[in-house]
Design an enzyme around this catalytic site. Structure first.
Site, PDB file in Angstrom:
ATOM      1  N   TYR A 166      17.071   0.901  -7.088  1.00  0.00           N
ATOM      2  CA  TYR A 166      17.011   2.142  -7.878  1.00  0.00           C
ATOM      3  C   TYR A 166      18.230   3.033  -7.657  1.00  0.00           C
ATOM      4  CZ  TYR A 166      12.035   0.912  -7.286  1.00  0.00           C
ATOM      5  OH  TYR A 166      10.836   0.266  -7.213  1.00  0.00           O
ATOM      6  N   CYS A 213      24.274 -11.959   0.723  1.00  0.00           N
ATOM      7  CA  CYS A 213      25.450 -12.361  -0.053  1.00  0.00           C
ATOM      8  C   CYS A 213      25.454 -11.768  -1.453  1.00  0.00           C
ATOM      9  CB  CYS A 213      25.502 -13.881  -0.115  1.00  0.00           C
ATOM     10  SG  CYS A 213      25.736 -14.532   1.532  1.00  0.00           S
ATOM     11  N   GLU A 262      -4.064  10.105  -6.242  1.00  0.00           N
ATOM     12  CA  GLU A 262      -3.679   8.764  -5.750  1.00  0.00           C
ATOM     13  C   GLU A 262      -2.310   8.779  -5.088  1.00  0.00           C
ATOM     14  OE1 GLU A 262      -3.675   6.468  -9.373  1.00  0.00           O
ATOM     15  OE2 GLU A 262      -5.843   6.214  -9.333  1.00  0.00           O
TER      16      GLU A 262
HETATM   17  N1  LLP Z   1      -1.286   5.574  -8.903  1.00  0.00           N
HETATM   18  C1  LLP Z   1      -0.729   4.698  -9.767  1.00  0.00           C
HETATM   19  C2  LLP Z   1      -1.487   4.263 -10.932  1.00  0.00           C
HETATM   20  C3  LLP Z   1       0.584   4.225  -9.544  1.00  0.00           C
HETATM   21  O1  LLP Z   1       1.125   3.380 -10.404  1.00  0.00           O
HETATM   22  C4  LLP Z   1       1.301   4.663  -8.404  1.00  0.00           C
HETATM   23  C5  LLP Z   1       2.656   4.179  -8.135  1.00  0.00           C
HETATM   24  C6  LLP Z   1       0.667   5.569  -7.526  1.00  0.00           C
HETATM   25  C7  LLP Z   1      -0.621   6.005  -7.814  1.00  0.00           C
HETATM   26  C8  LLP Z   1       1.353   6.111  -6.306  1.00  0.00           C
HETATM   27  O2  LLP Z   1       2.455   6.881  -6.641  1.00  0.00           O
HETATM   28  P1  LLP Z   1       3.270   7.671  -5.523  1.00  0.00           P
HETATM   29  O3  LLP Z   1       2.381   8.784  -5.006  1.00  0.00           O
HETATM   30  O4  LLP Z   1       3.614   6.724  -4.461  1.00  0.00           O
HETATM   31  O5  LLP Z   1       4.461   8.193  -6.219  1.00  0.00           O
HETATM   32  N2  LLP Z   1       8.651   1.164  -5.919  1.00  0.00           N
HETATM   33  C9  LLP Z   1       8.963   2.494  -6.408  1.00  0.00           C
HETATM   34  C10 LLP Z   1       7.712   3.299  -6.685  1.00  0.00           C
HETATM   35  C11 LLP Z   1       6.764   2.629  -7.652  1.00  0.00           C
HETATM   36  C12 LLP Z   1       5.525   3.447  -7.900  1.00  0.00           C
HETATM   37  C13 LLP Z   1       4.491   2.657  -8.626  1.00  0.00           C
HETATM   38  N3  LLP Z   1       3.272   3.354  -8.887  1.00  0.00           N
HETATM   39  C14 LLP Z   1       9.865   3.186  -5.397  1.00  0.00           C
HETATM   40  O6  LLP Z   1      10.204   2.576  -4.406  1.00  0.00           O
HETATM   41  O7  LLP Z   1      10.266   4.321  -5.596  1.00  0.00           O
END
Ligand code: LLP
Length: 417
Positions: free
Chosen positions: A319, A345, A276
């Site tokens: 973050y 702001c 995913e």
């Molecule tokens: N599958 C599930 C169940 C997830 O919760 C997530 C991401 C993914 C796949 C995809 O993960 P990736 O390959 O993108 O790492 N907003 C944060 C990242 C939050 C990720 C949430 N879950 C940021 O900007 O770093």
């Protein structure tokens, strides 16, 4: 391919086009600029890595839900992983095959589950109450629902706590001791078919042995669940592969490294491997293109004030994330240390801290790199900033793929004026 600084002229490029030229054609600022070639390449790398295995690569739509990008990924053969009913509606519009789509989440609502059941989307079970709700949605719609158990393997992904999801104390998934209870409940409900197990450890992961550790644990669960009489089809190892935000040539695992570390386990179990990826699919495929509003010095700090902000791109503020910042054309001005900040702001409104950059002038272009994932999808209207336009370079041509939001659209939500 994608974004790079021209070796000869020092200009920033998106594929074969100068970003500086694009900025002068585009009326809006800031705007997100995409390289479709880069995104297509990232997906192709996953496809290549998965060859030799039964596989289902599901794009994590939360990373970027631009409908054009989703459509093109669906057409390229991606499945999708979704976390809300609205993402599900969008994914159906984009043409994703429901059978190659998974609805995930720790707080899925009844209407979202009913929609997923109706459409024939796979659903992850996250908790006891979630299973009850999924069974209720199956009964209400009369549809047979394929479900996966989201297991919390208690493996530390060694990432920022906000994006760590696979530890025992996290709010996601089912802890080991409860699995038998879930199997009994699923057995009682003829409309539910258990088709797989899922784990997702976190995001920005930079070591593949972490995926291996989780897969080894999941392998034991698969054997135990099969011994209970269930025919499992899918091993879903989630997303989470990091990218080189530093632009310092950090060597990170590739999709091939990731898949090869679990290949023998998947083969031994005779399962279809589901992954995913979100960030590693789209992050490098975009930069946020901004305009310098002005340069100022307070005390011993230099600031570049730009029109983009934490409302356009919140990852640094939220973050403390590093995203590389670069001017769109070469400058002969003195290099200084700047904080690159927006007009919001709050002192937390910054895109980059302590960046060594040539001193720009009002109106110059400045980009924030690796903005394809969790940037536009996390943009807000704070300070009544409108979500920006999006443009894409595809086969050497520039096209608009999203309009800037307007104040009129925003005002239309108010009642009682
Ligand atoms: N599958 C599930 C169940 C997830 O919760 C997530 C991401 C993914 C796949 C995809 O993960 P990736 O390959 O993108 O790492 N907003 C944060 C990242 C939050 C990720 C949430 N879950 C940021 O900007 O770093």
């Amino acid at each position: 391919l994608g974004f790079y600084t021209g070796a000869e002229d020092g200009y920033l490029y998106c594929d074969s086009m100068r970003v500086e030229d694009i900025r002068h054609k585009v009326p809006e600022s800031p705007f997100y600029l995409y390289s479709w070639n880069r995104i297509a390449h990232n997906f192709a790398e996953y496809k290549k890595a998965l060859s030799g295995l039964d596989n289902l690569p599901c794009y994590a739509v939360k990373a970027n839900n631009n409908l054009v990008i989703m459509k093109q990924l669906a057409a390229a053969g991606a499945g999708a992983v979704l976390v809300s009913g609205n993402e599900l509606k969008l994914a159906m519009k984009a043409g994703f095959d429901p059978k190659r789509t998974i609805l995930n989440g720790n707080g899925k609502l009844p209407w979202e589950l009913e929609l997923a059941a109706e459409m024939g989307v796979n659903i992850n079970i996250d908790s006891e109450f979630d299973l009850e709700n999924i069974a209720a949605a199956a009964r209400k719609t009369g549809k047979k629902v394929s479900v996966l158990l989201r297991i919390n393997p208690d493996v530390d992904p060694q990432v920022h706590s906000y994006v760590s999801t696979g530890l025992a104390s996290s709010k996601f998934g089912i802890r080991n001791s409860h699995i038998k209870w879930f199997l009994d409940e699923i057995r009682k409900e003829p409309l539910l078919e258990l088709v797989g197990v899922h784990s997702h450890l976190g995001s920005t992961i930079t070591k593949v042995n972490i995926f291996r550790d989780a897969a080894v644990i999941m392998c034991d669960f698969v054997k135990m669940i099969r011994a209970e009489g269930f025919q499992l089809k899918y091993l879903n190892i989630g997303g989470g592969l990091g990218i080189d935000y530093s632009h310092q040539g950090q060597v990170l695992p590739t999709p091939t490294d990731l898949i090869d570390t679990v290949r023998d386990i998947v083969k031994e179990l005779g399962l279809t491997l589901v992954i995913e990826p979100g960030r590693s699919m789209v992050a490098t495929g975009s930069t946020l293109v901004n305009t310098v509003t002005g340069v100022k010095t307070n005390g011993n700090k230099n600031f570049i004030v730009i029109d983009g902000s934490m409302a356009t791109l919140i990852r640094p503020s939220l973050y403390g994330a590093y995203q590389h910042i670069e001017l769109t054309k070469p400058h002969n001005t003195p290099v200084q240390t700047f904080d690159v900040v927006g007009p919001i702001c709050e002192s937390g409104d910054y895109l980059g801290k302590d960046r060594e950059l040539a001193t720009p002038s009002k109106g110059d272009g400045i980009v924030v790199h690796d903005a394809g994932a969790y940037c536009m999808s996390m943009a807000s209207n704070y300070n009544l900033k409108m979500k920006p336009a999006e443009y894409m370079v595809e086969n050497g041509a520039l096209r608009k793929i999203r309009h800037e939001e307007t104040l009129e659209q925003h005002l239309s939500v108010f009642e009682g004026l």
